[in-house]
Scaffold this motif. Structure first.
Motif, short mmCIF file in Angstrom:
data_model
loop_
_atom_site.label_atom_id
_atom_site.label_comp_id
_atom_site.label_asym_id
_atom_site.label_seq_id
_atom_site.Cartn_x
_atom_site.Cartn_y
_atom_site.Cartn_z
N ASP A 1 -1.81 4.06 0.88
CA ASP A 1 -0.37 3.82 0.72
C ASP A 1 0.33 3.93 2.07
O ASP A 1 1.23 3.13 2.39
N SER B 1 -0.64 0.89 4.24
CA SER B 1 0.04 -0.30 3.75
C SER B 1 1.50 -0.33 4.16
O SER B 1 2.11 -1.40 4.24
N GLN C 1 -2.80 -4.15 -4.46
CA GLN C 1 -1.82 -3.66 -3.50
C GLN C 1 -1.95 -4.33 -2.14
O GLN C 1 -0.97 -4.83 -1.58
#
Length: 298
Positions: free
Chosen positions: A197, A200, A246
């Motif tokens: 996360d 990203s 994602q």
């Protein structure tokens, strides 16, 4: 500015004391340690911390067991300094750990995550060289020498192909850590999920190869106990499916392919099949075989 060491605790009180002593033995005393006891059922733990006369060490005990993710969240919420470590309660900081991390942060203040040099130890504290860790450190970690910064799709693809990080050794820039919540539902792979996360969202990671940390790998860890029954791998499949979507949304096709293939996770499951057959019988190995050979649906 001291290094903020947060230590969520549930486990072996004897190993916990060794971990605390390794913090006390740091050659650089610029640190604070907060131990967060997740209602472990042994009053001797609180008594041990009451006996420590060091203002840098504080002890908090939850009234009820909140679980690993909620305990990590408490640690992050109560960190106060610029650089934060979520230390495993059975791992060992070598005496130079604080020096290495604070020096790395001073040289690369923009970096969000620092991965220092790590050696692996077994349950007795002896240095151990496992196949998993040899592959991590010699094959899957991004190549190069000296301190180097990695980021973007190359980092995401590398980690989704093979998670070569050692979570308890990582140091985080607090601002980035606070801004990135733990994902619910992934207690055994929440470390990788959190880092992906961050990456990203533009985070950079520093590989600082100076050896300064001992990571304990033993059969009684939460992740190890979930291997043979397939529980860990089922959670990994669910996470890799999410991660593929994602990173694909960012246009990172190579990283998405690495998530769907999750080759080292499959290989790990395959290596456990003989042991699962011995312990649980042929039917007990079916979850591992399914993880090894079943394609990951989108």
């Amino acid at each position: 500015m001291p290094l903020d060491i947060m230590m969520p605790f549930w486990g072996d009180p004897g190993l916990l004391r060794q971990t605390v002593q390794s913090v006390l033995d740091q050659t650089n005393g610029d640190w604070v340690l907060t131990v967060v006891d997740d209602a472990y059922p042994d009053p001797a733990v609180a008594e041990y911390f009451a006996s420590i006369d060091d203002p840098r060490i504080s002890y908090h005990r939850h009234d009820v067991n909140v679980g690993i993710t909620a305990n990590y969240e408490w640690c992050v919420a109560h960190a106060t300094h610029d650089v934060v470590v979520i230390l495993g309660c059975d791992d060992i900081m070598l005496p130079n750990y604080v020096d290495v991390i604070l020096d790395a942060h001073a040289r690369f203040p923009h970096v969000d995550i620092i991965q220092p040099g790590v050696q692996v130890i077994d349950g007795t504290g002896a240095v151990s060289r496992t196949l998993v860790d040899e592959v991590k450190q010699r094959v899957t970690m991004p190549r190069g020498s000296g301190a180097r910064v990695v980021s973007g799709e190359a980092l995401a693809a590398s980690l989704l192909r093979a998670d070569w990080l050692y979570w308890p050794s990582l140091a985080f820039r607090r601002e980035r850590l606070v801004a990135t919540p733990f994902r619910a539902g992934f207690p055994l792979i929440q470390d990788l999920a959190l880092v992906i996360d961050m990456v990203s969202d533009g985070a950079e990671l520093l590989i600082e190869p100076t050896l300064c940390f001992s990571y304990r790998r033993h059969d009684q860890s939460a992740s190890s106990l979930k291997l043979l029954d397939g529980t860990r791998f089922a959670g990994e499949r669910e996470y890799f499916r999410l991660a593929a979507r994602q990173v694909e949304q960012r246009g990172w096709r190579r990283a998405a392919r690495a998530a769907r293939n999750h080759l080292t996770s499959r290989a790990h499951a395959l290596t456990l099949v003989p042991r699962a057959v011995r312990v649980r019988g042929l039917s007990g190995a079916k979850p591992l075989l399914a993880h090894t050979f079943k394609p990951l649906s989108k």
